[in-house]
Scaffold this motif. Structure first.
Motif, PDB file in Angstrom:
ATOM      1  N   GLU A 130       0.861  -1.196   0.044  1.00  0.00           N
ATOM      2  CA  GLU A 130       0.199   0.084   0.089  1.00  0.00           C
ATOM      3  C   GLU A 130       0.832   1.164   0.076  1.00  0.00           C
ATOM      4  O   GLU A 130       0.510   2.210  -0.724  1.00  0.00           O
ATOM      5  CB  GLU A 130      -0.976  -0.063   1.182  1.00  0.00           C
ATOM      6  N   GLU A 138       9.433  -0.111  -5.508  1.00  0.00           N
ATOM      7  CA  GLU A 138       8.192   0.346  -6.207  1.00  0.00           C
ATOM      8  C   GLU A 138       7.318  -0.918  -6.674  1.00  0.00           C
ATOM      9  O   GLU A 138       8.196  -2.159  -6.837  1.00  0.00           O
ATOM     10  CB  GLU A 138       8.304   1.180  -7.269  1.00  0.00           C
ATOM     11  N   LEU A 139       6.303  -0.632  -6.799  1.00  0.00           N
ATOM     12  CA  LEU A 139       5.422  -2.060  -7.645  1.00  0.00           C
ATOM     13  C   LEU A 139       5.969  -2.332  -8.823  1.00  0.00           C
ATOM     14  O   LEU A 139       6.396  -1.472  -9.520  1.00  0.00           O
ATOM     15  CB  LEU A 139       4.013  -1.459  -7.471  1.00  0.00           C
ATOM     16  N   ALA A 152       2.107   2.216  -3.439  1.00  0.00           N
ATOM     17  CA  ALA A 152       0.980   2.308  -4.494  1.00  0.00           C
ATOM     18  C   ALA A 152       1.004   3.642  -5.114  1.00  0.00           C
ATOM     19  O   ALA A 152       0.799   3.700  -6.496  1.00  0.00           O
ATOM     20  CB  ALA A 152      -0.246   2.289  -3.749  1.00  0.00           C
ATOM     21  N   ASP A 153       1.726   4.643  -4.379  1.00  0.00           N
ATOM     22  CA  ASP A 153       1.819   5.924  -5.384  1.00  0.00           C
ATOM     23  C   ASP A 153       3.072   6.088  -5.882  1.00  0.00           C
ATOM     24  O   ASP A 153       3.325   7.206  -6.647  1.00  0.00           O
ATOM     25  CB  ASP A 153       1.467   7.023  -4.335  1.00  0.00           C
ATOM     26  N   LEU A 204      -4.780  -4.800  -5.177  1.00  0.00           N
ATOM     27  CA  LEU A 204      -5.060  -4.076  -3.815  1.00  0.00           C
ATOM     28  C   LEU A 204      -6.214  -3.332  -3.634  1.00  0.00           C
ATOM     29  O   LEU A 204      -7.089  -3.507  -2.874  1.00  0.00           O
ATOM     30  CB  LEU A 204      -3.582  -3.055  -3.534  1.00  0.00           C
ATOM     31  N   ALA A 205      -6.645  -2.858  -4.843  1.00  0.00           N
ATOM     32  CA  ALA A 205      -7.967  -1.938  -5.046  1.00  0.00           C
ATOM     33  C   ALA A 205      -9.141  -3.016  -4.897  1.00  0.00           C
ATOM     34  O   ALA A 205     -10.085  -2.677  -4.263  1.00  0.00           O
ATOM     35  CB  ALA A 205      -8.200  -1.241  -6.195  1.00  0.00           C
ATOM     36  N   PRO A 227       1.335  -2.216 -12.618  1.00  0.00           N
ATOM     37  CA  PRO A 227       0.068  -1.557 -12.112  1.00  0.00           C
ATOM     38  C   PRO A 227      -0.830  -2.614 -11.561  1.00  0.00           C
ATOM     39  O   PRO A 227      -1.844  -2.177 -10.852  1.00  0.00           O
ATOM     40  CB  PRO A 227      -0.320  -0.897 -13.544  1.00  0.00           C
ATOM     41  N   ASN A 280      -1.407  -2.732  -7.973  1.00  0.00           N
ATOM     42  CA  ASN A 280      -2.692  -1.928  -7.437  1.00  0.00           C
ATOM     43  C   ASN A 280      -3.761  -2.217  -7.728  1.00  0.00           C
ATOM     44  O   ASN A 280      -4.573  -1.878  -7.106  1.00  0.00           O
ATOM     45  CB  ASN A 280      -2.085  -0.414  -8.023  1.00  0.00           C
TER      46      ASN A 280
END
Length: 121
Positions: free
Chosen positions: A32, A80-81, A35-36, A90-91, A84, A87
């Motif tokens: 998490e 970093e992830l 994520a950004d 996770l969402a 994508p 993410n």
């Protein structure tokens, strides 16, 4: 892949390993946090409160599962992830949990009302 194993069975095993790697709160928290965008290991350590050796183990497992990738900038280690889709996963988990929580509240609501009615009597 051995010829005697069905492809679906192997895929199920790989999925199970992926979900096992997500089975610890610290690893979810790390994902998490990423994520950004990339985050320095020092910040991951500070923000999670994990001991360096424990953090290293969690990051190593996430790397082996190819969920995160390391990079170096100005002599500092960042993670970093890896894609994508992490993410998206996770969402999807947040959405599913929200639905399950809402459904649980609706299911429990009549029980709570019955308890309240009993308390009034």
């Amino acid at each position: 892949m051995p010829d005697d194993l069905p492809a679906g069975l192997v895929l199920v095993d790989v999925k199970a390993e992926l979900f096992k790697s997500l089975g610890h709160p610290a690893r979810i928290q790390l994902l998490e946090m990423l994520a950004d965008g990339p985050v320095a290991v020092s910040r991951l350590r500070d923000d999670t409160g994990l001991e360096p050796s424990n953090l290293s183990q969690h990051l190593s497992l996430l790397r082996r599962q190819r969920l995160i990738v390391p990079s170096r900038r100005d002599g500092r280690l960042f993670y970093e992830l890896a894609s994508p889709e992490v993410n998206v996963l996770l969402a999807a988990a947040r959405s599913l949990l929200g639905t399950l929580l809402h459904t649980s509240r609706l299911t429990l609501s009549p029980l709570g009302e019955a308890a309240n009615q009993d308390a009034i009597r």
